[in-house]
Design a protein around this motif. Structure first.
Motif, PDB file in Angstrom:
ATOM      1  N   HIS A 141      20.739  68.396  11.593  1.00 14.77           N
ATOM      2  CA  HIS A 141      21.951  68.870  12.253  1.00 14.77           C
ATOM      3  C   HIS A 141      21.621  69.320  13.665  1.00 14.77           C
ATOM      4  O   HIS A 141      20.667  70.078  13.885  1.00 14.77           O
ATOM      5  N   LEU A 142      22.451  68.869  14.618  1.00 16.76           N
ATOM      6  CA  LEU A 142      22.314  69.248  16.021  1.00 16.76           C
ATOM      7  C   LEU A 142      23.648  69.791  16.513  1.00 16.76           C
ATOM      8  O   LEU A 142      24.706  69.262  16.158  1.00 16.76           O
ATOM      9  N   SER A 143      23.599  70.835  17.343  1.00 15.90           N
ATOM     10  CA  SER A 143      24.843  71.315  17.944  1.00 15.90           C
ATOM     11  C   SER A 143      25.064  70.617  19.277  1.00 15.90           C
ATOM     12  O   SER A 143      24.118  70.202  19.950  1.00 15.90           O
ATOM     13  N   GLY A 144      26.334  70.491  19.655  1.00 12.65           N
ATOM     14  CA  GLY A 144      26.661  69.841  20.916  1.00 12.65           C
ATOM     15  C   GLY A 144      26.049  70.526  22.113  1.00 12.65           C
ATOM     16  O   GLY A 144      25.786  69.880  23.132  1.00 12.65           O
ATOM     17  N   TYR A 145      25.802  71.834  22.006  1.00  9.17           N
ATOM     18  CA  TYR A 145      25.208  72.559  23.123  1.00  9.17           C
ATOM     19  C   TYR A 145      23.888  71.937  23.563  1.00  9.17           C
ATOM     20  O   TYR A 145      23.516  72.021  24.731  1.00  9.17           O
ATOM     21  N   SER A 146      23.184  71.301  22.636  1.00  9.77           N
ATOM     22  CA  SER A 146      21.900  70.690  22.966  1.00  9.77           C
ATOM     23  C   SER A 146      22.043  69.404  23.777  1.00  9.77           C
ATOM     24  O   SER A 146      21.034  68.848  24.221  1.00  9.77           O
ATOM     25  N   PHE A 147      23.281  68.946  23.986  1.00  7.10           N
ATOM     26  CA  PHE A 147      23.497  67.723  24.764  1.00  7.10           C
ATOM     27  C   PHE A 147      24.080  67.999  26.152  1.00  7.10           C
ATOM     28  O   PHE A 147      24.271  67.071  26.930  1.00  7.10           O
ATOM     29  N   PHE A 148      24.328  69.261  26.470  1.00  6.74           N
ATOM     30  CA  PHE A 148      25.063  69.556  27.710  1.00  6.74           C
ATOM     31  C   PHE A 148      24.180  69.807  28.925  1.00  6.74           C
ATOM     32  O   PHE A 148      24.692  69.870  30.038  1.00  6.74           O
ATOM     33  N   GLU A 149      22.877  69.996  28.737  1.00 10.97           N
ATOM     34  CA  GLU A 149      21.958  70.240  29.856  1.00 10.97           C
ATOM     35  C   GLU A 149      20.839  69.216  29.812  1.00 10.97           C
ATOM     36  O   GLU A 149      20.368  68.839  28.736  1.00 10.97           O
ATOM     37  N   ASP A 150      20.371  68.787  30.984  1.00 10.25           N
ATOM     38  CA  ASP A 150      19.440  67.660  31.081  1.00 10.25           C
ATOM     39  C   ASP A 150      18.205  67.803  30.209  1.00 10.25           C
ATOM     40  O   ASP A 150      17.876  66.918  29.425  1.00 10.25           O
ATOM     41  N   GLY A 151      17.482  68.920  30.333  1.00  9.26           N
ATOM     42  CA  GLY A 151      16.209  69.052  29.642  1.00  9.26           C
ATOM     43  C   GLY A 151      16.342  69.021  28.137  1.00  9.26           C
ATOM     44  O   GLY A 151      15.698  68.213  27.451  1.00  9.26           O
ATOM     45  N   VAL A 152      17.171  69.891  27.592  1.00  8.67           N
ATOM     46  CA  VAL A 152      17.326  69.953  26.146  1.00  8.67           C
ATOM     47  C   VAL A 152      18.063  68.733  25.613  1.00  8.67           C
ATOM     48  O   VAL A 152      17.881  68.345  24.455  1.00  8.67           O
ATOM     49  N   ARG A 153      18.875  68.077  26.452  1.00  6.20           N
ATOM     50  CA  ARG A 153      19.540  66.843  26.022  1.00  6.20           C
ATOM     51  C   ARG A 153      18.515  65.773  25.652  1.00  6.20           C
ATOM     52  O   ARG A 153      18.678  65.060  24.659  1.00  6.20           O
ATOM     53  N   ALA A 154      17.467  65.650  26.439  1.00  2.29           N
ATOM     54  CA  ALA A 154      16.422  64.656  26.135  1.00  2.29           C
ATOM     55  C   ALA A 154      15.796  64.947  24.775  1.00  2.29           C
ATOM     56  O   ALA A 154      15.495  64.018  24.007  1.00  2.29           O
ATOM     57  N   THR A 155      15.617  66.224  24.460  1.00  4.99           N
ATOM     58  CA  THR A 155      15.069  66.607  23.158  1.00  4.99           C
ATOM     59  C   THR A 155      16.016  66.197  22.036  1.00  4.99           C
ATOM     60  O   THR A 155      15.603  65.590  21.041  1.00  4.99           O
ATOM     61  N   ALA A 156      17.295  66.523  22.200  1.00 11.44           N
ATOM     62  CA  ALA A 156      18.277  66.200  21.165  1.00 11.44           C
ATOM     63  C   ALA A 156      18.391  64.698  20.946  1.00 11.44           C
ATOM     64  O   ALA A 156      18.442  64.223  19.809  1.00 11.44           O
ATOM     65  N   ARG A 157      18.422  63.944  22.027  1.00  9.89           N
ATOM     66  CA  ARG A 157      18.556  62.495  21.893  1.00  9.89           C
ATOM     67  C   ARG A 157      17.322  61.882  21.242  1.00  9.89           C
ATOM     68  O   ARG A 157      17.434  60.936  20.444  1.00  9.89           O
ATOM     69  N   THR A 158      16.149  62.393  21.551  1.00 10.00           N
ATOM     70  CA  THR A 158      14.926  61.888  20.919  1.00 10.00           C
ATOM     71  C   THR A 158      14.937  62.168  19.423  1.00 10.00           C
ATOM     72  O   THR A 158      14.603  61.299  18.607  1.00 10.00           O
ATOM     73  N   LEU A 159      15.338  63.376  19.034  1.00  8.11           N
ATOM     74  CA  LEU A 159      15.392  63.722  17.612  1.00  8.11           C
ATOM     75  C   LEU A 159      16.428  62.871  16.887  1.00  8.11           C
ATOM     76  O   LEU A 159      16.191  62.411  15.755  1.00  8.11           O
ATOM     77  N   LEU A 160      17.579  62.652  17.522  1.00 10.31           N
ATOM     78  CA  LEU A 160      18.610  61.802  16.924  1.00 10.31           C
ATOM     79  C   LEU A 160      18.077  60.390  16.701  1.00 10.31           C
ATOM     80  O   LEU A 160      18.270  59.802  15.626  1.00 10.31           O
ATOM     81  N   ALA A 161      17.394  59.845  17.699  1.00  6.60           N
ATOM     82  CA  ALA A 161      16.854  58.487  17.570  1.00  6.60           C
ATOM     83  C   ALA A 161      15.803  58.415  16.473  1.00  6.60           C
ATOM     84  O   ALA A 161      15.758  57.450  15.690  1.00  6.60           O
ATOM     85  N   ARG A 162      14.948  59.414  16.394  1.00  8.81           N
ATOM     86  CA  ARG A 162      13.903  59.418  15.364  1.00  8.81           C
ATOM     87  C   ARG A 162      14.508  59.523  13.968  1.00  8.81           C
ATOM     88  O   ARG A 162      14.048  58.865  13.024  1.00  8.81           O
ATOM     89  N   ALA A 163      15.541  60.350  13.826  1.00  6.78           N
ATOM     90  CA  ALA A 163      16.196  60.486  12.531  1.00  6.78           C
ATOM     91  C   ALA A 163      16.848  59.183  12.104  1.00  6.78           C
ATOM     92  O   ALA A 163      16.748  58.768  10.936  1.00  6.78           O
TER      93      ALA A 163
END
Length: 320
Positions: A141-163
């Motif tokens: 589970h990821l919250s949308g807040y993790s997609f709103f800023e450049d740095g943490v967005r890269a983390t969220a997108r990487t985790l989504l892709a890996r999942a």
């Protein structure tokens, strides 16, 4: 209210990644007086959309692992709250930034306006999430807040892709209509495409789908995601999935004390049921029941000492 995990057999945990927040809830006792004093009820609580959801899931007896980032001095405070609900918390201490803080202004009807400083959450890195945690997860589970800023967005997108590569279901709460408008709906839809479950509220769905009609919004968004659940506050929710017509799932309306965290509670109740039988309509009913308990008290999480809304245990968060 101790965790109910003892009543359930051991299962693969849900991995929740995202914000940890120090919430400061303010309920003015009358009209706010500009440039002077206003009496108010002020309550400090641990918060953060992802962290709240993790605690609600743990309170339901679900195995949960949480990963987030906090400031120096707050690790023990937040870890103690996670532990009370059986959540395995991996809290990375940021050496420079303070724990994120939100001042929540709660009005007489339970609505809230939030002033947000996300602090250490903005430096959550892929390296903060051990690969083994995702490998053994039943869902991410990821919250949308993790997609709103450049740095943490890269983390969220990487985790989504890996999942997705691992075949692990992914759920996302879009979290903020204001921030969705700021980044643009098309970009958010592209960043989160392929998620199995998405939980926008009425306003977030309107931004993402370009319509104020929640039924139409759910139908449109279901072309991007596996299952879409548009929450409608006390009016229930709309469920759309599998190319079927959207279904309105009603809920019992109650008078809210504080709606902070109600969406997180709903998501937790939904996920807990959905992971057992994948029936989204039944899961929506379960989510509504958990959300009703959330709005009956101040604060965004269940409280383990009485299960309803007593004084929060533990010390106040560190301040500097």
């Amino acid at each position: 209210m101790p965790p109910a995990s003892a009543d359930r057999p051991a299962r693969r945990p849900v991995l929740v990644v995202g914000d940890v927040i120090n919430d400061v809830l303010v309920r003015p006792m009358g009209e706010i007086t500009a440039d002077s004093d206003t009496r108010a009820q002020i309550v400090r609580r641990p918060g953060g959309s992802a962290a709240n959801l993790a605690c609600w899931l743990g309170s339901l007896g679900r195995e949960v692992t949480f990963v987030g980032r906090v400031g120096t001095g707050d690790q023990g405070y937040h870890a103690s709250f996670f532990a009370r609900f059986g959540v395995e918390a991996h809290l990375v201490v940021d050496p420079e930034l303070e724990t994120g803080t939100i001042v929540v202004l709660v009005d007489a009807g339970g609505g809230r306006t939030m002033l947000t400083d996300r602090g250490a959450n903005l430096r959550l890195a892929v390296e903060d999430v051990p690969a083994a945690l995702l490998h053994r997860a039943a869902a991410l589970h990821l919250s949308g807040y993790s997609f709103f800023e450049d740095g943490v967005r890269a983390t969220a997108r990487t985790l989504l892709a890996r999942a997705r590569r691992a075949g692990t279901p992914v759920s996302i709460d879009p979290s903020s209509s204001a921030f969705l408008e700021e980044v643009g709906p098309d970009r958010f839809l592209a960043w989160t495409a392929g998620a199995d479950l998405v939980f926008p509220n009425r306003d977030e769905a309107a931004v993402l789908a370009g319509t104020a009609d929640p039924l139409l919004a759910a139908e449109r968004l279901a072309t991007h995601y596996g299952t879409v659940v548009v929450t409608l506050d006390g009016d229930g929710c709309v469920v759309a999935h599998g190319g079927r017509s959207p279904v309105l799932v009603p809920a019992e309306r109650v008078r809210p004390v504080d709606t902070t965290g109600a969406g997180d509670a709903f998501c937790a109740g939904f996920l807990d049921r959905w992971l057992d039988d994948a029936d989204p309509v039944a899961a929506a009913g379960a989510g509504a029941r958990v959300a009703r308990s959330a709005v009956a008290r101040m604060g965004a999480r269940p409280l383990p000492d009485d299960g309803a809304g007593g004084r929060a245990p533990g010390p106040s968060p560190a301040t500097s």
